[in-house]
Design a protein around this motif. Structure first.
Motif, short mmCIF file in Angstrom:
data_model
loop_
_atom_site.label_atom_id
_atom_site.label_comp_id
_atom_site.label_asym_id
_atom_site.label_seq_id
_atom_site.Cartn_x
_atom_site.Cartn_y
_atom_site.Cartn_z
N PRO A 8 0.81 -1.23 0.00
CA PRO A 8 0.00 0.00 0.00
C PRO A 8 0.85 1.27 0.00
O PRO A 8 0.54 2.21 -0.73
N PHE A 9 1.90 1.29 0.80
CA PHE A 9 2.73 2.49 0.89
C PHE A 9 3.32 2.85 -0.48
O PHE A 9 3.40 4.02 -0.82
N ALA A 10 3.72 1.83 -1.23
CA ALA A 10 4.32 2.08 -2.54
C ALA A 10 3.31 2.54 -3.58
O ALA A 10 3.69 3.14 -4.59
N HIS A 11 2.02 2.29 -3.33
CA HIS A 11 1.01 2.56 -4.36
C HIS A 11 -0.06 3.56 -3.94
O HIS A 11 -1.02 3.76 -4.69
N PHE A 12 0.07 4.18 -2.77
CA PHE A 12 -0.95 5.14 -2.34
C PHE A 12 -1.15 6.26 -3.35
O PHE A 12 -2.28 6.64 -3.65
N ILE A 13 -0.07 6.81 -3.88
CA ILE A 13 -0.21 7.93 -4.80
C ILE A 13 -0.86 7.48 -6.11
O ILE A 13 -1.79 8.13 -6.60
N ALA A 14 -0.43 6.33 -6.63
CA ALA A 14 -1.04 5.82 -7.86
C ALA A 14 -2.51 5.49 -7.64
O ALA A 14 -3.36 5.76 -8.51
N LEU A 15 -2.85 4.93 -6.48
CA LEU A 15 -4.24 4.63 -6.16
C LEU A 15 -5.08 5.91 -6.15
O LEU A 15 -6.16 5.98 -6.73
N PRO A 130 5.02 -4.73 -3.53
CA PRO A 130 4.80 -3.60 -4.43
C PRO A 130 4.89 -3.99 -5.91
O PRO A 130 4.12 -3.49 -6.73
N MET A 131 5.80 -4.92 -6.24
CA MET A 131 5.92 -5.33 -7.64
C MET A 131 4.70 -6.12 -8.09
O MET A 131 4.15 -5.87 -9.16
N VAL A 132 4.26 -7.07 -7.26
CA VAL A 132 3.09 -7.88 -7.62
C VAL A 132 1.83 -7.00 -7.66
O VAL A 132 1.01 -7.12 -8.58
N GLY A 133 1.69 -6.12 -6.68
CA GLY A 133 0.54 -5.21 -6.68
C GLY A 133 0.49 -4.34 -7.91
O GLY A 133 -0.57 -4.14 -8.51
N GLY A 134 1.64 -3.82 -8.31
CA GLY A 134 1.70 -3.01 -9.53
C GLY A 134 1.40 -3.81 -10.78
O GLY A 134 0.70 -3.34 -11.68
#
Length: 168
Positions: A8-15, A130-134
């Motif tokens: 989540p931390f790595a993708h909050f901005i993209a979300l 983060p890689m799998v989530g992305g």
């Protein structure tokens, strides 16, 4: 569970950008998770002293499952802020609690060595989240399935925590 810890931390901005909140919305989600993390770290010691460290870990994993479920499909500011705070509490408190669980499980004589060894591998695994989530976001156009996978992975970690036994 650590594979989900950093996702989540790595993708909050993209979300937030996906939800048309702009980057500022992602920063706000990150801030809410950080506030939750501070709170979780401050209170978990006293709580786990009362209910037990293993029980505390199970509660924190359940909290992270709930936060992932709220993130999946959540679009309102209030739901996502609640999810971020819950995720922050669960992830922050569990980081503080893991060495105590190691001590309770394996004894205190080698907590530093065991926790250091475990954290070396868990943090490496944490880089996969983060890689799998992305990748899931890129394939599906949404983070929903990534968060559902996060709930599942935390559920598996909860089963591991529940079945954790001190070696003979």
């Amino acid at each position: 569970a650590w594979s989900v810890m950093f996702f989540p931390f790595a993708h909050f901005i993209a979300l937030a950008i996906d939800l048309e909140w702009g980057p500022e919305g992602g920063v706000q989600l990150f801030a809410m998770a950080a506030v939750g993390g501070v709170f979780g770290r401050l209170v978990i010691g006293a709580i786990s002293d009362k209910i037990g460290r293993k029980a505390g870990l199970v509660v924190l994993l359940a909290e992270q499952i709930l936060s992932c479920l709220l993130f999946a499909g959540g679009t309102s500011v209030s739901v996502l802020f609640a999810a971020a705070v819950l995720f922050g509490i669960g992830s922050g408190a569990s980081v503080a609690l893991y060495p105590a669980v190691v001590g309770d499980t394996f004894g205190r004589a080698h907590v530093g060595a065991i926790a250091g060894f475990a954290f070396a591998f868990t943090c490496s695994g944490g880089s996969l989240g983060p890689m799998v989530g992305g990748w899931i976001r890129d394939q599906t156009g949404s983070y929903d399935q990534a968060f559902l996978l996060g709930a599942l992975v935390n559920g598996l970690a909860m089963v591991c925590a529940i079945t954790l036994r001190r070696p003979e």
